[in-house]
Design an enzyme around this catalytic site. Sequence first.
Site, mmCIF file in Angstrom:
data_model
loop_
_atom_site.group_PDB
_atom_site.id
_atom_site.type_symbol
_atom_site.label_atom_id
_atom_site.label_comp_id
_atom_site.label_asym_id
_atom_site.label_seq_id
_atom_site.Cartn_x
_atom_site.Cartn_y
_atom_site.Cartn_z
ATOM 1 N N LYS A 242 0.847 -1.190 0.000
ATOM 2 C CA LYS A 242 0.000 0.000 0.000
ATOM 3 C C LYS A 242 0.888 1.248 0.000
ATOM 4 O O LYS A 242 1.865 1.321 0.740
ATOM 5 C CB LYS A 242 -0.883 -0.013 1.237
ATOM 6 C CG LYS A 242 -2.163 0.755 1.086
ATOM 7 C CD LYS A 242 -3.146 0.321 2.149
ATOM 8 C CE LYS A 242 -4.557 0.450 1.624
ATOM 9 N NZ LYS A 242 -5.503 -0.299 2.421
ATOM 10 N N GLU B 263 -19.664 -7.617 9.494
ATOM 11 C CA GLU B 263 -20.664 -6.967 10.336
ATOM 12 C C GLU B 263 -21.680 -7.951 10.917
ATOM 13 O O GLU B 263 -22.112 -7.796 12.064
ATOM 14 C CB GLU B 263 -21.380 -5.878 9.534
ATOM 15 C CG GLU B 263 -20.516 -4.659 9.206
ATOM 16 C CD GLU B 263 -19.666 -4.853 7.963
ATOM 17 O OE1 GLU B 263 -18.877 -3.948 7.635
ATOM 18 O OE2 GLU B 263 -19.790 -5.912 7.307
ATOM 19 N N ARG C 272 -25.749 -4.273 6.668
ATOM 20 C CA ARG C 272 -25.344 -5.617 6.255
ATOM 21 C C ARG C 272 -25.646 -6.661 7.335
ATOM 22 O O ARG C 272 -25.497 -7.846 7.098
ATOM 23 C CB ARG C 272 -23.845 -5.618 5.942
ATOM 24 C CG ARG C 272 -23.398 -4.449 5.100
ATOM 25 C CD ARG C 272 -21.941 -4.533 4.697
ATOM 26 N NE ARG C 272 -21.809 -5.339 3.489
ATOM 27 C CZ ARG C 272 -20.645 -5.618 2.921
ATOM 28 N NH1 ARG C 272 -19.522 -5.201 3.454
ATOM 29 N NH2 ARG C 272 -20.601 -6.345 1.822
#
Length: 682
Positions: free
Chosen positions: A311, A397, A425
């Site tokens: 990253k 979640e 979700r």
Amino acid sequence: PKTNQKITETEIKAWAGGPSTPLLDTVAYPVHMKNFTPRQLEQLAKEVRSETVSSVSKTGGHLGSSLGVVELTVALHHVFNTPEDKILFDVGHQAYPHKILTGRRSRMGTIRQQDGLSGFTNRAESEYDPFGAGHSSTSISAGLGMAVGRDLKGKGNHVVAVIGDGAMTGGMAYEAMNNAGYMDTNMIVVLNDNKQVSLPTQYNDGGQDPVGALSGTLSRIQSNKQLRELREVAKGISKQLPGPLPEVTAKLDEYARGMISGTGSTLFEELGMYYVGPVDGHNLEDLVDILNEIKNTDSLGPVLLHVITEKGKGYLPAEEASDKMHGVVTYDPASGKQNKKPAAAQSYTNFFADGLVAEAQQDARVVGVHAAMGGGTGMNRFEKHFPDRTFDVGIAEQHAVTFAAGLACEGLIPVCAIYSTFLQRAYDQIIHDVALQKLPVRFALDRAGLVGADGATHCGAFDLAYLSCVPNMVVMAPSNEAELLHMVATSIAIDDGPSAVRFPRGNGLGVDLAEAGIGANLKGTPLEVGKGVVRRSGSDVALVAIGQAVNSAMAAAQLLADQGVQATVVDARFCKPLDTQLLTQVAQEHPAVITVEEGSVGGFGSHVLQHLALSGLLDGQVKVRPMTLPDYFIEHGTPAQQIEEAGLTAAHIASTALNTLSMGGRDSLEMLSSGWTTPKAR
């Protein structure tokens, strides 16, 4: 020699109006890079990386994730024939290089701004975006659907889903891989593994391992000695075979799953995926060769290509930042220093976290749960004080909610901190696992309401509606940071069922906390459940608001006062249970009632109307007008632009009040803005 992909400070300082990009200037669409040599592709990657750094420095946005996939994006668009071939980017925040290469470079300066490019992939924006994104772990499911649809229609295009190791922690990704393996459908999954799993997990500088067993599996794959030795053997064999084709074939074989069997087989193989990797995601030549080989091999079934990336790759400030400069405001490209403006008060997120710390210091049963969003939800602030009482469950979640339910069963006090948009979700878990059993799980819903530049995908428009209709649930919304701290304390005190506090993105108002009875430790005081408060008294109209809409209602009351109209402003505090006694009084004492909320139809206003209707209060003379978010998705823009589009500004509220009182006419909003006064004010 290969092009050095690192962008030096010296190079950046030499940029005038922007970086020199002679090769990128010739690429309007991916078709223009089909004949590039490996050397040209590397130069193109360097220019795309420079363009990304330069562009995002002026607009802000998602930087680190985009820098990490530059070579991968270039390789994918070089090998595959988009838009006929479909490339799906999971979440989509890493798609800036993809946008630059697919006809949108000239509009990158508008990204995440009103009427500008989306910060994510968007079907309406470009035919090169086959699937819209914003939430994670959806790409394999959507890609599989596209691949099956392709086969049913007798077409032969390729489908590629690019998914990060963070999104791979979401259960939906496993469900899709399991289904793809069972169906044996031809598609390609590129696992972009940057060893962070979920970016915000790393915000606290703790250097902790990525969340979940998956990260351990990936590490074992990367470090397997037997696999490394067999690769060397494969390299030796390939050198003895004549011609270039065996060499390319061997390059695929050296990475393929056939190299290891038995205990060496991977999770992905067990799901029916043909595993290839791990591959250096910054080695363009290898990426192109392997992608070409996969593309040109018939009937492999689902293939998973495991690439290792970094990253922030190639931009030193991003490589060195704890968050890899994941989400940034505008910044100086040479130093990476961001132009963050000082605020009158800290963010609502931090007030929530600090209030929770104060509660946890008094009660050892308080624990925090979040779904790979420690930075975004403020739970990393909590974790610094209570590392053993903070649980990052990954991008999961559904699991987070039921995990919290289990904690509640054991007598703990779980606080589940999840963005409003992401809690959608886990709706069945909220109802079936928590509310039905009256388990005291506390939900902290950050980013409630409109969210500015993140746009429709992250808008918290629906929580008042989807939570307030659930039996046994208490739903609160603070109008300022002091109220938030009191509501944190209230949720901790509620021990006979679930509760939720929804609060907005952005900073507090700078209210006097001491005046609100809050000390230096930011410990709130529990409120009486289901009781609102009158913030301003009048007799002509009642503005009944919840959450940050209370502040707009207060401003509207002042606009009305300037017109000689006296408004009562009610801060409802609770959407459920409603303060029915106060609402009844308000409806009886005012000729008009306006409800205001930064939420969808079906939320606070609907509950108020339900009460008034069942109480017979709508049978008389009182006029009631609910003000909500409109019934369409509001795209990205500044918060002020979005509120204006939603029709929820102070002027809109005042105009609605005047029209309801038959004092404004059709143009009351325009007249308010131009200083017009009502006949009553004259």
